[in-house]
Scaffold this motif. Sequence first.
Motif, PDB file in Angstrom:
ATOM      1  N   LEU A  28       0.702  -1.006  -0.014  1.00 43.08           N
ATOM      2  CA  LEU A  28       0.147  -0.009   0.019  1.00 43.08           C
ATOM      3  C   LEU A  28       0.933   1.362   0.217  1.00 43.08           C
ATOM      4  O   LEU A  28       1.996   1.330   0.065  1.00 43.08           O
ATOM      5  CB  LEU A  28      -1.182  -0.069   1.261  1.00 43.08           C
ATOM      6  N   LEU A  29       0.206   2.295  -0.062  1.00 41.58           N
ATOM      7  CA  LEU A  29       0.768   3.498  -0.207  1.00 41.58           C
ATOM      8  C   LEU A  29      -0.003   4.703   0.239  1.00 41.58           C
ATOM      9  O   LEU A  29      -1.200   4.550  -0.015  1.00 41.58           O
ATOM     10  CB  LEU A  29       1.549   4.062  -1.531  1.00 41.58           C
ATOM     11  N   PHE A  30       0.511   5.669   1.080  1.00 43.27           N
ATOM     12  CA  PHE A  30      -0.271   7.179   1.245  1.00 43.27           C
ATOM     13  C   PHE A  30       0.187   7.701   0.066  1.00 43.27           C
ATOM     14  O   PHE A  30       1.357   8.018  -0.099  1.00 43.27           O
ATOM     15  CB  PHE A  30       0.056   7.632   2.533  1.00 43.27           C
ATOM     16  N   ASP A  31      -0.852   8.304  -0.758  1.00 35.20           N
ATOM     17  CA  ASP A  31      -0.484   9.388  -1.831  1.00 35.20           C
ATOM     18  C   ASP A  31      -1.902  10.271  -1.968  1.00 35.20           C
ATOM     19  O   ASP A  31      -2.894  10.192  -1.239  1.00 35.20           O
ATOM     20  CB  ASP A  31      -0.630   8.503  -3.298  1.00 35.20           C
ATOM     21  N   VAL A  32      -1.479  11.392  -2.607  1.00 40.43           N
ATOM     22  CA  VAL A  32      -2.618  12.300  -2.918  1.00 40.43           C
ATOM     23  C   VAL A  32      -3.801  11.783  -3.858  1.00 40.43           C
ATOM     24  O   VAL A  32      -3.367  10.856  -4.907  1.00 40.43           O
ATOM     25  CB  VAL A  32      -2.088  13.585  -3.144  1.00 40.43           C
ATOM     26  N   LEU A  33      -4.801  11.986  -3.809  1.00 37.02           N
ATOM     27  CA  LEU A  33      -5.944  11.287  -4.395  1.00 37.02           C
ATOM     28  C   LEU A  33      -6.022  11.497  -5.844  1.00 37.02           C
ATOM     29  O   LEU A  33      -5.885  10.639  -6.917  1.00 37.02           O
ATOM     30  CB  LEU A  33      -7.242  11.699  -3.891  1.00 37.02           C
ATOM     31  N   PHE A  34      -5.369  12.748  -6.504  1.00 37.27           N
ATOM     32  CA  PHE A  34      -5.317  13.275  -7.591  1.00 37.27           C
ATOM     33  C   PHE A  34      -4.348  12.462  -8.353  1.00 37.27           C
ATOM     34  O   PHE A  34      -4.391  12.071  -9.770  1.00 37.27           O
ATOM     35  CB  PHE A  34      -5.483  14.470  -8.058  1.00 37.27           C
ATOM     36  N   SER A  35      -3.264  12.070  -7.745  1.00 37.40           N
ATOM     37  CA  SER A  35      -2.092  11.262  -8.280  1.00 37.40           C
ATOM     38  C   SER A  35      -2.569   9.938  -8.697  1.00 37.40           C
ATOM     39  O   SER A  35      -2.047   9.282  -9.671  1.00 37.40           O
ATOM     40  CB  SER A  35      -0.804  11.429  -7.695  1.00 37.40           C
ATOM     41  N   SER A  36      -3.188   9.391  -7.866  1.00 34.77           N
ATOM     42  CA  SER A  36      -3.565   7.904  -7.978  1.00 34.77           C
ATOM     43  C   SER A  36      -4.895   7.498  -8.525  1.00 34.77           C
ATOM     44  O   SER A  36      -5.171   6.576  -8.997  1.00 34.77           O
ATOM     45  CB  SER A  36      -3.638   7.233  -6.592  1.00 34.77           C
ATOM     46  N   MET A  37      -5.935   8.750  -8.790  1.00 34.69           N
ATOM     47  CA  MET A  37      -7.101   8.398  -9.300  1.00 34.69           C
ATOM     48  C   MET A  37      -6.944   7.705 -10.913  1.00 34.69           C
ATOM     49  O   MET A  37      -7.890   6.712 -11.146  1.00 34.69           O
ATOM     50  CB  MET A  37      -7.836   9.631  -9.511  1.00 34.69           C
ATOM     51  N   PRO A  38      -5.969   7.920 -11.821  1.00 39.41           N
ATOM     52  CA  PRO A  38      -5.964   7.371 -13.085  1.00 39.41           C
ATOM     53  C   PRO A  38      -5.910   5.777 -12.663  1.00 39.41           C
ATOM     54  O   PRO A  38      -6.442   5.025 -13.455  1.00 39.41           O
ATOM     55  CB  PRO A  38      -4.924   7.978 -13.810  1.00 39.41           C
ATOM     56  N   PHE A  39      -5.074   5.343 -11.849  1.00 40.79           N
ATOM     57  CA  PHE A  39      -5.059   3.780 -11.598  1.00 40.79           C
ATOM     58  C   PHE A  39      -6.289   3.305 -11.001  1.00 40.79           C
ATOM     59  O   PHE A  39      -6.622   2.222 -11.055  1.00 40.79           O
ATOM     60  CB  PHE A  39      -3.845   3.724 -10.675  1.00 40.79           C
ATOM     61  N   VAL A  40      -7.060   4.183 -10.011  1.00 43.87           N
ATOM     62  CA  VAL A  40      -8.071   3.572  -9.540  1.00 43.87           C
ATOM     63  C   VAL A  40      -9.226   3.458 -10.589  1.00 43.87           C
ATOM     64  O   VAL A  40      -9.955   2.596 -10.597  1.00 43.87           O
ATOM     65  CB  VAL A  40      -8.315   4.602  -8.425  1.00 43.87           C
ATOM     66  N   GLN A  41      -9.272   4.513 -11.436  1.00 49.01           N
ATOM     67  CA  GLN A  41     -10.319   4.343 -12.401  1.00 49.01           C
ATOM     68  C   GLN A  41     -10.210   3.412 -13.403  1.00 49.01           C
ATOM     69  O   GLN A  41     -11.212   2.620 -13.969  1.00 49.01           O
ATOM     70  CB  GLN A  41     -10.318   5.779 -13.272  1.00 49.01           C
ATOM     71  N   ASP A  42      -8.934   2.987 -13.762  1.00 49.54           N
ATOM     72  CA  ASP A  42      -8.533   1.794 -14.641  1.00 49.54           C
ATOM     73  C   ASP A  42      -8.473   0.329 -13.727  1.00 49.54           C
ATOM     74  O   ASP A  42      -8.188  -0.706 -14.373  1.00 49.54           O
ATOM     75  CB  ASP A  42      -7.560   1.915 -15.277  1.00 49.54           C
ATOM     76  N   LYS A  43      -8.811   0.354 -12.620  1.00 53.82           N
ATOM     77  CA  LYS A  43      -9.102  -0.722 -11.767  1.00 53.82           C
ATOM     78  C   LYS A  43      -7.610  -1.471 -11.183  1.00 53.82           C
ATOM     79  O   LYS A  43      -7.499  -2.585 -11.082  1.00 53.82           O
ATOM     80  CB  LYS A  43      -9.821  -1.847 -12.196  1.00 53.82           C
ATOM     81  N   ARG A  44      -6.488  -0.447 -11.323  1.00 49.02           N
ATOM     82  CA  ARG A  44      -5.138  -1.052 -11.144  1.00 49.02           C
ATOM     83  C   ARG A  44      -4.864  -1.083  -9.717  1.00 49.02           C
ATOM     84  O   ARG A  44      -3.943  -1.696  -9.154  1.00 49.02           O
ATOM     85  CB  ARG A  44      -4.131  -0.685 -11.990  1.00 49.02           C
TER      86      ARG A  44
END
Length: 149
Positions: A28-44
Amino acid sequence: MAGIKMVHVPYKGSAPAQQDVIGGRVPLLFDVLFSSMPFVQDKRMKVIALSSPKRAVSNPDIPLIAESVPGFSAVSAIGIIAPAGLPPALLQKISADIGQVVRSAEVTARMGQLGMEPVGSTSEQYTAQIRQDIDKWAAIVKTAGIKLD
């Protein structure tokens, strides 16, 4: 606050940390939401919880750490910093101009799409926030016995 022990793995930015999470090298990692959202949106990647004190306007379905650990809050901020000797009139002008842009409909909409919440505070407000954050994190570092090598 929750008594959870973790090993800190230092990275030079979000991108290499995100790749290690996606690749299964770190859990896991602590990250800012806007940076990780592309990977969340494509389910990675999957968002477990936000460290902010309130739910994100752009993603209100994402739970908060504070809902399980009352009082938990770790918020990141993006701001403009100038040299200490900047003439007050110039500082005021820059601050007002940036605040106006940040609060514009176009920038507010784009930031919202990225999961960011624009503030556009004054230089005095941002300075006070930075000082408050330094005091908060200094106390946490001292309490946790964190040492820098």
